[in-house]
Design an enzyme around this catalytic site. Structure first.
Site, PDB file in Angstrom:
ATOM      1  CB  CYS A  22      27.531   4.230 -38.815  1.00  0.00           C
ATOM      2  SG  CYS A  22      28.103   3.627 -40.413  1.00  0.00           S
ATOM      3  CB  CYS A  25      32.377   5.361 -41.043  1.00  0.00           C
ATOM      4  SG  CYS A  25      30.818   5.840 -41.805  1.00  0.00           S
ATOM      5  CG  ASP A 445      53.910  -5.722  -1.336  1.00  0.00           C
ATOM      6  OD1 ASP A 445      54.739  -6.507  -0.857  1.00  0.00           O
ATOM      7  OD2 ASP A 445      54.001  -4.482  -1.264  1.00  0.00           O
TER       8      ASP A 445
END
Length: 737
Positions: A22, A25, A445
């Protein structure tokens, strides 16, 4: 000997982490790693990877040992040449793990269903039914829920509590209470009956919770299985990207063909690609011609013709004839490997919204345990019997689900970036998604972005009485021998004829005799110096050259950088997304205005240097605008880096790509629109996931504490919340360009 990270200003170490169940952890591992001096770590539960930034001299084994002391396992990912094997192995392990979980789920469900039915349907409760329920429920609670008990025990040994702690304590408490009621209380008596109730206050003194213990185990196993399957699907795009490459290659050595593993191919080696085969690695065609399918790289379905000198990319498919290619990049340096690396890095990162969820998850589990104890005490102190208080407390333990919070961001990010890679959009990190939400101005550009960057003829204007075909022939013949970019464009007007007395007048034009006539082509001012009347020439966008023979002006040819076919629509689409386009170019004002008018841009800044481009971006930002910059050249790099969102054309320079946040592999401005749309869709999905994950806990935990949820329903709701978050993220796989 342990591997070692050499001293450097900053070194990046990647680790694969196993054993996490999970997000709590992941937070624990991250916290432990960050306690090491000179280490800054990020651990991603969804990808099961740690990205460790090391400042100074730190042994990799120290990092691995630290993870092990936290109760998990860590390893260094396979080197680039073993990427295929690594991904195949991880996929096999994932499938094996999912298959094992599915087997545990099926057996547990087969045993739990009779327990639930017997407990909820009083007419079916025969004498001593409760003892059969105990026999059926015990394997589910002990063996079926073993992964949760084991993880809870490992975490407890390290003084931590995670989602598994909640599940283990909840299931274990329900089972132990049932044992007490059966062996010490009156629940084991013959003739005992029990009814299913939504509210704890409707229960009796000797209620059994065997159906809760077994059904919750099944629900959570089902949730974990579906979650694992969905996570596997969410990383399928990356696995597909890695699996595009080949394993073996046919090399040419001493004039003979031989088959070798791809890992043994070196830069400079020549290899053969036959029709239908994939190009082994990036290289340059030295012999043969063919057409190559580059759709995996660019998303463009039309094959590209290649001849000697053409650049080809690894994993593209040769559709025509046999070609011989010289390898220019191998292993981690190939474009495919770089694409995969960008996708992985984006998936391993954390957005700010995810960090918030991680902080919540860190204190969430201890808070839920305390809340469950408070619920138990409050109910009993309020005059309710222990069974009622116990039911409410167990419901609080089981309903809480920090996993949904932890999965909300990384699963959406994994699917979104994977889908982007399939469409030729490389997202460098999760912070990019948050940038796209706020941008209101896009600076473009001109050369190579809005235009092709390749000079081409824009108009041929004959003088009165001059045949246009004759004008084309003379102009093309004169320019055929010149290497100037403008000359190369003019030379495409017609098949040239022989030119006598050819002369190149550097910086001005060329002259020669065509079909017995002295002809000139070049700057109008130069022709005027040669005695040619050029007063009739009208200004044209781009660069205009004059053509004369027999002492008279015969016409003009205008040359310019042609506009990409997709640019006008792309800019209209950018406007539809709420972005104001600005054209920024070093070209002259008249050319810039002409291009802007053709594609629908109103604001133009021309005649700028690279430093000016950076200044313009900063000026726009000082006006309160959030700026995205799209460019492709070295001169765009500073502006790309300074912008709030840098978008580089994949056909541009490496410097521009490195300075950007998003890379468009096929260099098409239309893909920039898709990139913004995909990023925003991913961010919307993340926010939707977080909203429902937060809302679920905010609403469900008080209901459970107040006694309005049976633990059975709570277990089902908890499992559903994680599955909902992951499946909601998977919708991004259907995103269309």
């Amino acid at each position: 000997m342990s591997a070692r990270v050499e001293p450097a200003a900053t070194s990046i170490v990647k680790l694969d982490i196993t054993g996490m169940t999970c997000t709590s952890c992941a937070m624990r591992v991250e916290k432990k790693l960050n306690k090491i001096e000179g280490v800054s770590a990020t651990v991603n539960y969804a990808t099961e990877k740690a990205t460790v930034e090391v400042d100074g001299e730190v042994e990799v084994q120290t990092l691995i040992d630290t993870v092990a002391k936290t109760g998990y396992s860590a390893s260094v990912p396979a080197p680039p040449h073993a990427q295929h094997e690594q991904h195949d192995s991880s996929e096999h392990e994932g499938l094996h793990g999912a298959a094992s979980m599915l087997q545990r789920l099926r057996i547990s469900a087969a045993l739990a269903i009779p327990v639930v039915v017997l407990s909820m349907v009083p007419p079916w409760q025969f004498d001593n039914w409760q003892w059969l329920a105990l026999v059926l429920a015990s394997p589910v609670v002990v063996w079926g829920a073993y992964p949760f008990h084991r993880a809870a025990w490992v975490n407890a040994r390290h003084g931590a509590a995670t989602m598994d702690t909640l599940v283990s304590v909840g299931v274990g408490a329900a089972y132990l209470w049932s044992l007490w009621a059966l062996f010490i209380g009156d629940a084991g008596m013959t003739g005992m009956t029990m009814q299913f109730s939504l509210l704890p206050s409707e229960g009796g003194h000797d209620e059994l919770y065997l159906e809760v213990a077994s059904a919750v185990t099944v629900f959570i196993l089902a949730g974990h299985y579906l979650e694992a399957s969905a996570k596997s699907k969410s990383s399928a795009a990356l696995r597909a990207l890695m699996n595009l490459g080949v394993r073996d290659v046919t090399v040419l050595r001493d004039g003979r063909e031989s088959q070798i593993p791809l890992a043994d191919l070196h830069e400079g080696d020549r290899f053969v690609v036959r029709p239908g085969q994939k190009v082994a690695t990036d290289g340059v065609v030295e012999d043969g011609s063919s057409s190559v399918d580059e759709s995996m790289l660019t998303g463009e379905s039309v094959p590209v013709d290649v001849t000697p000198g053409s650049v080809v990319t690894g994993a593209t498919v040769n559709q025509g004839g046999r070609i011989v290619v010289r390898a220019t990049a191998v292993g981690a340096d190939t474009q495919l490997a770089q694409m995969a690396r960008l996708v992985e890095e984006a998936q391993e990162g954390k957005a700010d919204v995810q960090r918030l969820a991680d902080r919540v998850s860190a204190w969430f589990v201890p808070a839920v345990i305390l809340l469950a104890l408070a619920t138990l005490i409050a109910w009993y102190a309020g005059g309710y019997i222990w069974t009622d208080a116990f039911t409410a407390a167990v419901a609080v333990l089981i309903i809480a689900c920090p996993c949904a919070l932890g999965l909300a961001t990384p699963t959406a990010l994994m699917v979104g970036t994977g889908r982007g890679a399939q469409l030729g959009i490389l997202i460098k990190g999760p912070q990019v998604l948050e940038s796209t939400r706020t941008i209101d101005t896009v600076v473009l550009d001109k050369t190579g972005t809005v235009t092709t960057g390749i000079m081409g003829v824009t108009s041929v204007d004959p003088a009165p009485g001059t045949d246009v075909d004759e004008l084309r022939l003379v102009a093309a013949s004169l320019e055929h021998s010149s290497e100037h970019p403008i000359a190369r464009a003019v030379a495409t007007l017609a098949d040239p004829v022989d030119v006598a007395d050819f002369a190149n007048h550097a910086g001005f034009g060329v002259s020669g005799t065509v079909d017995g006539r002295l002809a000139l082509i070049g700057r109008p001012t130069w022709l005027a110096e040669q005695g040619i009347d050029v007063s009739a020439i009208e200004p044209r966008p781009g660069t205009t050259v004059a053509v004369a023979w027999d002492g008279l002006l015969r016409g003009t040819v205008s040359v310019g950088d042609s506009i990409k076919a997709s640019s006008a629509k792309a800019i209209a689409d950018l406007r539809a997304l709420g972005l104001e386009p600005v054209l920024l170019t070093g070209d002259n004002e008249s050319v810039a205005r002409s291009v802007a008018a053709e594609v629908g841009i109103e604001r133009v800044v021309a005649d700028v240097t690279p430093a000016d481009k950076l200044r313009v971006v900063k000026e726009l930002q000082s006006e309160g605008r959030v700026v995205a910059m799209v460019g492709d050249g070295v001169n765009d790099a500073a502006a790309l880096a300074a912008s709030d969102l840098g978008i580089a054309m994949g056909t541009g320079t490496d410097v521009a790509i490195q300075a950007s946040d998003l890379t468009l592999v096929k260099g098409d401005l239309a893909t920039a629109v898709d990139a913004v749309r995909l990023s925003r869709a991913t961010l919307r999905t993340i926010k939707g996931n977080l909203f429902w994950a937060f809302a679920y806990n905010v609403a469900a935990i008080p209901l459970a504490a107040l006694g309005y949820l049976n633990p059975l329903i709570a277990g089902l709701a908890m499992a559903f919340s994680s599955v909902f978050v992951v499946t909601n993220s998977l919708r991004l796989r259907r995103f269309k360009a």
